[in-house]
Scaffold this active site. Sequence first.
Site, PDB file in Angstrom:
ATOM      1  N   HIS A   1       0.838  -1.207   0.000  1.00  0.00           N
ATOM      2  CA  HIS A   1       0.000   0.000   0.000  1.00  0.00           C
ATOM      3  C   HIS A   1       0.873   1.259   0.000  1.00  0.00           C
ATOM      4  O   HIS A   1       0.695   2.150  -0.846  1.00  0.00           O
ATOM      5  CB  HIS A   1      -0.913  -0.026   1.223  1.00  0.00           C
ATOM      6  CG  HIS A   1      -1.829   1.148   1.336  1.00  0.00           C
ATOM      7  ND1 HIS A   1      -3.145   1.121   0.918  1.00  0.00           N
ATOM      8  CD2 HIS A   1      -1.632   2.403   1.815  1.00  0.00           C
ATOM      9  CE1 HIS A   1      -3.700   2.296   1.128  1.00  0.00           C
ATOM     10  NE2 HIS A   1      -2.806   3.100   1.683  1.00  0.00           N
ATOM     11  N   GLU A   2       1.797   1.334   0.945  1.00  0.00           N
ATOM     12  CA  GLU A   2       2.616   2.543   1.071  1.00  0.00           C
ATOM     13  C   GLU A   2       3.547   2.739  -0.124  1.00  0.00           C
ATOM     14  O   GLU A   2       3.827   3.867  -0.532  1.00  0.00           O
ATOM     15  CB  GLU A   2       3.432   2.509   2.368  1.00  0.00           C
ATOM     16  CG  GLU A   2       2.591   2.567   3.638  1.00  0.00           C
ATOM     17  CD  GLU A   2       1.672   3.776   3.695  1.00  0.00           C
ATOM     18  OE1 GLU A   2       2.026   4.839   3.127  1.00  0.00           O
ATOM     19  OE2 GLU A   2       0.591   3.659   4.296  1.00  0.00           O
TER      20      GLU A   2
ATOM     21  N   HIS B   1       3.808   6.833  -6.721  1.00  0.00           N
ATOM     22  CA  HIS B   1       3.040   7.968  -7.250  1.00  0.00           C
ATOM     23  C   HIS B   1       3.829   9.258  -7.013  1.00  0.00           C
ATOM     24  O   HIS B   1       3.977  10.100  -7.921  1.00  0.00           O
ATOM     25  CB  HIS B   1       1.676   8.025  -6.574  1.00  0.00           C
ATOM     26  CG  HIS B   1       0.672   8.876  -7.279  1.00  0.00           C
ATOM     27  ND1 HIS B   1      -0.646   8.975  -6.873  1.00  0.00           N
ATOM     28  CD2 HIS B   1       0.773   9.691  -8.365  1.00  0.00           C
ATOM     29  CE1 HIS B   1      -1.291   9.798  -7.679  1.00  0.00           C
ATOM     30  NE2 HIS B   1      -0.458  10.254  -8.581  1.00  0.00           N
TER      31      HIS B   1
END
Length: 595
Positions: free
Chosen positions: A388-389, A395
């Site tokens: 997730h991180e 991004h």
Amino acid sequence: MTTHEKREDVPKQEKWDLTDLYTSEDDWQKDVDDVLAIANELNDYDGNINDGASLFAFLKKQEEMVYKLQHVFAYTMFSSDIDTRDSRAQQLKAKASQTGVKVSEATAFFMPFLLTLDEATLEQYIQEEEKLGYFENTLWKSFRYKPYVLSKEKEELLSQLGESLSAPADTYNMLNNADIPFGNVTDEDGNEVQLTRGMYSKRIEDEDRDVRIEAYRAYYKPYVELNNTIATNLAAEVKTNTTLAKIRGHESALSQSLFGDNIPVDVYENLLAAAKNNIQPLHDYTAIRKEKLGVDELRQYDLNVPLVPEMKVDISYDEAYDTMLAALAPLGGEYIEVLREFRDKRYIDVRETPGKKSGAYNMGVYGIHPFVLLNHNDDLSSQFTLVHEMGHAMHSYFSNKHQPQITANYRIFVAEVASTVNEVLLIQHLLKETEDPKMRKYLLNHFIEQFKGTFFTQVMFADFEKQTHERAEAEEPLDANSLNELYESLFRTYHGPTLVFDDEVKYGWSRIPHFYRAFYVYQYATGFVSAIDIAMRILDGDEETLNNYLQFLRSGSEDFPLGLLKKTGVDLTTSAPVDNAMKMFSDTVDAFKKA
């Protein structure tokens, strides 16, 4: 599980290298001094911006200052989070905060000034100074607010009322975090102790139903007792929002909230409608939960206990990282190569150590690189957190690499897309690779619960926010009874007929701090369904979607969120993304039922 009693015991490769930011405190202090000097220079522009050249000079200096200030803040934040007991780090953090206040004071004049210009004057300034082309898009985005800006005198008056207008949120924060006394529960030794939030989160998942019931009653006790007080406070918050929207000339508090991201109200309303139109699989899952738990009546305190015990699998950090690289391979060679380098270049602080900040986060620092904080425990949960991180981090990396500073930061509306795409790819990879039926069942249930919490619960909250603000705008009463009835009604709509209601259910709204940041939570749901739509098309081998998604990661905030998502094939002005995600949810519920 790898544990470390001291930070010095953690391998070098699993710790941040903060010298990427500053090699010494003296270097940090130099940037603090530079920021304060530039702030003084910027203050001199108040009343002295009268042509394109002076406007550009101000904006360029401001950007230089923001660049240094972000580094100043990042260094103190990371230093403090490594060990929150470090007094020197806390001192530096306080100094950074004081520097930020002085910067805000020095530049506070600019936005009111910009919005006093007429369109022709701003256009003239841009034509006069060719270099203003770099800032042009941002200037016009800011200029969108002009119709909703009041006279200078009224704006100053509202500014002076700022502290008073934030009183409901401040009051709730203090009440909810400092003053609320939960009821008592029985500890492992048979003694009565006062419940804490940390205890509650564990006990509400306990296999022993009596433990869950006792925790449930104790947790809701203060919210029931303070029902009228909290209702009055929330009503004040809602009425503040609706009054300010009316004063500024917005159609509603909702439209005012969505204005910054240029989101039509229809998108919000369509989200709620599409969720309700596809609610049956959630009702089916609630029925499955009753069956799996073997209870005569399913109640709210049964909704959090795991249906499949967490798989006790020992997964080292390196193994988790390698699995992530394999799972995210569909995102292409460049993505994987950059992601591999993150581990090697020490962009990630991996291990839990005494005093370290809990949880996990990513922060991209423009001009440097992303920094990711973890508290990795060598288990499945940590593996999902890692993936997730790293979605957030990638991004940040691609946006910072391909965008100028002015458009590098992505908006909150799209912030959860990359992280959720990664999670979907991971869970599909694990489901494909595992031959263990228990693991498969666990993974299916993990995704169902994630979908429920990130989508359905947030949509229900968004529905509550919309209806409370509409009632205030219609001058209907917002008291304890009306808020209780509304929340209970929504809870029934979303959870279905299987659930038997205790009296505490209707007080659930009073424990949600997000309601003091109106119309925020819906973005979790839109980001989640957008990510599922993108990830499943990538897994189907859609090269166009993959290329468009990678471009999305590089785009920062160069366009408004809906425009960025449309380029990936996600059109949130229609129900298609929600419908597609709900089809996946329905299929997952069916697979879980058969597993």
